[in-house]
Design an enzyme around this catalytic site. Structure first.
Site, PDB file in Angstrom:
ATOM      1  N   SER A   1     -13.624  15.923  48.206  1.00  0.00           N
ATOM      2  CA  SER A   1     -14.681  15.652  49.172  1.00  0.00           C
ATOM      3  C   SER A   1     -14.962  16.871  50.060  1.00  0.00           C
ATOM      4  O   SER A   1     -15.207  17.944  49.550  1.00  0.00           O
ATOM      5  CB  SER A   1     -14.281  14.424  49.991  1.00  0.00           C
ATOM      6  OG  SER A   1     -15.428  13.821  50.485  1.00  0.00           O
TER       7      SER A   1
ATOM      8  N   HIS B   1     -15.115   6.618  45.704  1.00  0.00           N
ATOM      9  CA  HIS B   1     -14.803   7.957  46.219  1.00  0.00           C
ATOM     10  C   HIS B   1     -13.312   8.049  46.570  1.00  0.00           C
ATOM     11  O   HIS B   1     -12.867   7.460  47.557  1.00  0.00           O
ATOM     12  CB  HIS B   1     -15.663   8.150  47.477  1.00  0.00           C
ATOM     13  CG  HIS B   1     -15.594   9.500  48.090  1.00  0.00           C
ATOM     14  ND1 HIS B   1     -15.987  10.657  47.437  1.00  0.00           N
ATOM     15  CD2 HIS B   1     -15.200   9.900  49.321  1.00  0.00           C
ATOM     16  CE1 HIS B   1     -15.843  11.691  48.239  1.00  0.00           C
ATOM     17  NE2 HIS B   1     -15.367  11.268  49.390  1.00  0.00           N
TER      18      HIS B   1
END
Ligand code: GTR
Length: 417
Positions: A256, A397
């Site tokens: 990320s 995610h």
């Protein structure tokens, strides 16, 4: 009338870019800057031209337009092994906790690196990575020093932005430490907040301020991404003189926002031998020109401290940005690169990450390396590509067991293990 229409269209475009889109049919056609086109209009035809001319040119474009300047001034770091145990994790690994002092005289400017080295491998390759909330979150090993720095209020077990005993092992699922060690890799990790805490004012107490005179760079000439990337390079400095690991085989992984920092570190420091971007999204592996998921405008509104000042000026005019994500990935060439997305993580724009990884293959080809064969997006959980590899995982995610399985296999193959 013409002016009114132009105004209306640019107004609509601005509104769109400030919003997020997750409808593929709304993605407008766009033209990517040609990574092989040199400033004089000629095209790069071989790896020598790339390395000597085009690569430095594109790297500078990223410094100027996206990340800010990466300090070129060399610093002599000092370090000390503060704690070590040859019998860590029930004897399978040696643990070292190393403090790296960055400033020649101010001893409050330091970062702490946690290192695990498998005991049954001589000079293993090593994964390096920053972590989100402190070294103590990586494993439940109670001997890891609790970070005393500011942590996000979202960090598990945190009280008043400080870690507590309840924070230990909060993020073990993202690390898969035992599997990594069993596969014969070492791990070196440090808290990103040791270089700069992830807040708008973090720079005031981080290295962008404390190191500004030493590094000859003002805080506003770079951003948190740059500070984190620079920090990763200091971990590499340390590893280069630790005889217990093979510093020619350093694999860098980032997830990320730390995936964006990892790509910039990999572009900036060619001692890093392999780079993995796990769902790095906008400002990382995802094509900015696609209006899908997070946009340049949104990221700079929400995180004005991450990038260089000029990046913030492109929110409404992404098509004028001289760079895009495929060029960032190209700066890793010819070193092995893995880009990964998750199906439900639309915010990171999986297709945009895939397409930039595909495009970067053009530069790998100059070196006789095979990237991803086709621009057709693969099905979930079906990795594609060779030296540039990609997968779309099912799910959200995160960094999962599945992701680590692919990365360990990839690094084993590329490092000839
Ligand atoms: C989000 C941000 C993304 C990504 C993510 C993360 O809020 O918009 O760019 O970096 O955070 O780091 O988890």
């Amino acid at each position: 009338m013409k002016i009114a229409l132009a105004f209306l269209f640019s107004f609509i475009a601005c509104q769109c870019l400030a919003q997020s889109n997750t409808d593929e049919s709304k993605v407008q056609p766009y033209t990517l800057p040609d990574v092989l086109k040199m400033p004089d209009g000629k095209r790069v035809t071989n790896s020598r031209e790339w390395q000597l001319k085009q690569r430095p040119y594109i790297y500078r474009l990223f410094e100027e337009n996206q990340f800010g300047r990466f300090p070129a001034t060399k610093t002599a770091i000092r370090f000390r092994v503060m704690e070590s145990d040859r019998n860590a994790l029930d004897g399978i690994a040696t643990r070292k906790q190393v403090r790296i002092w960055l400033h020649p005289s101010d001893s409050t400017v330091y970062a702490d690196v946690l290192l695990y080295i498998p005991n049954n491998v001589k000079k293993p390759p090593v994964f390096i990575a920053l972590n989100f909330s402190g070294n103590h979150t990586v494993s439940t090993d109670k001997h890891i020093a609790l970070s005393t720095r500011w942590v996000s209020s979202r960090a598990k077990g945190g009280v008043n932005n400080r870690a507590t005993e309840a924070s230990r092992g909060a993020d073990t699922a993202s690390w898969q430490l035992h599997t990594l060690l069993q596969k014969g890799f070492a791990l070196a990790t440090a808290y990103c907040g040791d270089w700069e805490t992830d807040t708008v004012t973090g720079y005031q107490t981080g290295i962008r301020t404390t190191m500004k005179d030493i590094l000859n760079i003002q805080p506003n000439e770079w951003g948190a991404m740059g500070a984190w990337a620079w920090g990763l390079s200091r971990i590499v400095d340390y590893l280069q003189q630790d005889k217990a690991v093979d510093a020619r085989k350093i694999a860098l992984i980032g997830h990320s926002r730390l995936g964006k920092a990892a790509l910039w570190a990999g572009a900036s420091d060619q001692r890093i031998a392999l780079v993995i971007s796990n769902e790095s999204g906008e400002g990382g592996a995802a094509i900015s020109r696609r209006w899908y998921g997070e946009t340049v405008k949104i990221i700079n509104n929400n995180f004005p401290h991450w990038f260089g000042a000029k990046y913030r000026t492109y929110g409404d005019s992404v098509n004028t940005l001289p760079v895009d994500a495929h060029m960032l990935l190209s700066l890793i060439a010819p070193r092995p690169l893995y880009v990964a997305s998750a199906e439900d993580d639309k915010w990171s724009d999986p297709k945009g990450e895939f397409l930039s990884a595909f495009e970067a293959g053009k530069v790998y080809a100059l070196f006789g390396k095979q990237g991803i064969e086709t621009d057709k997006m693969p099905e979930p959980n079906q990795p594609v590509g060779e030296t540039v590899r990609y997968h779309l995982r099912t799910g959200r995610h995160a960094v999962t067991v599945y992701d680590w399985q692919q990365y360990l296999e990839f690094a084993s193959r590329e490092f000839g293990k």
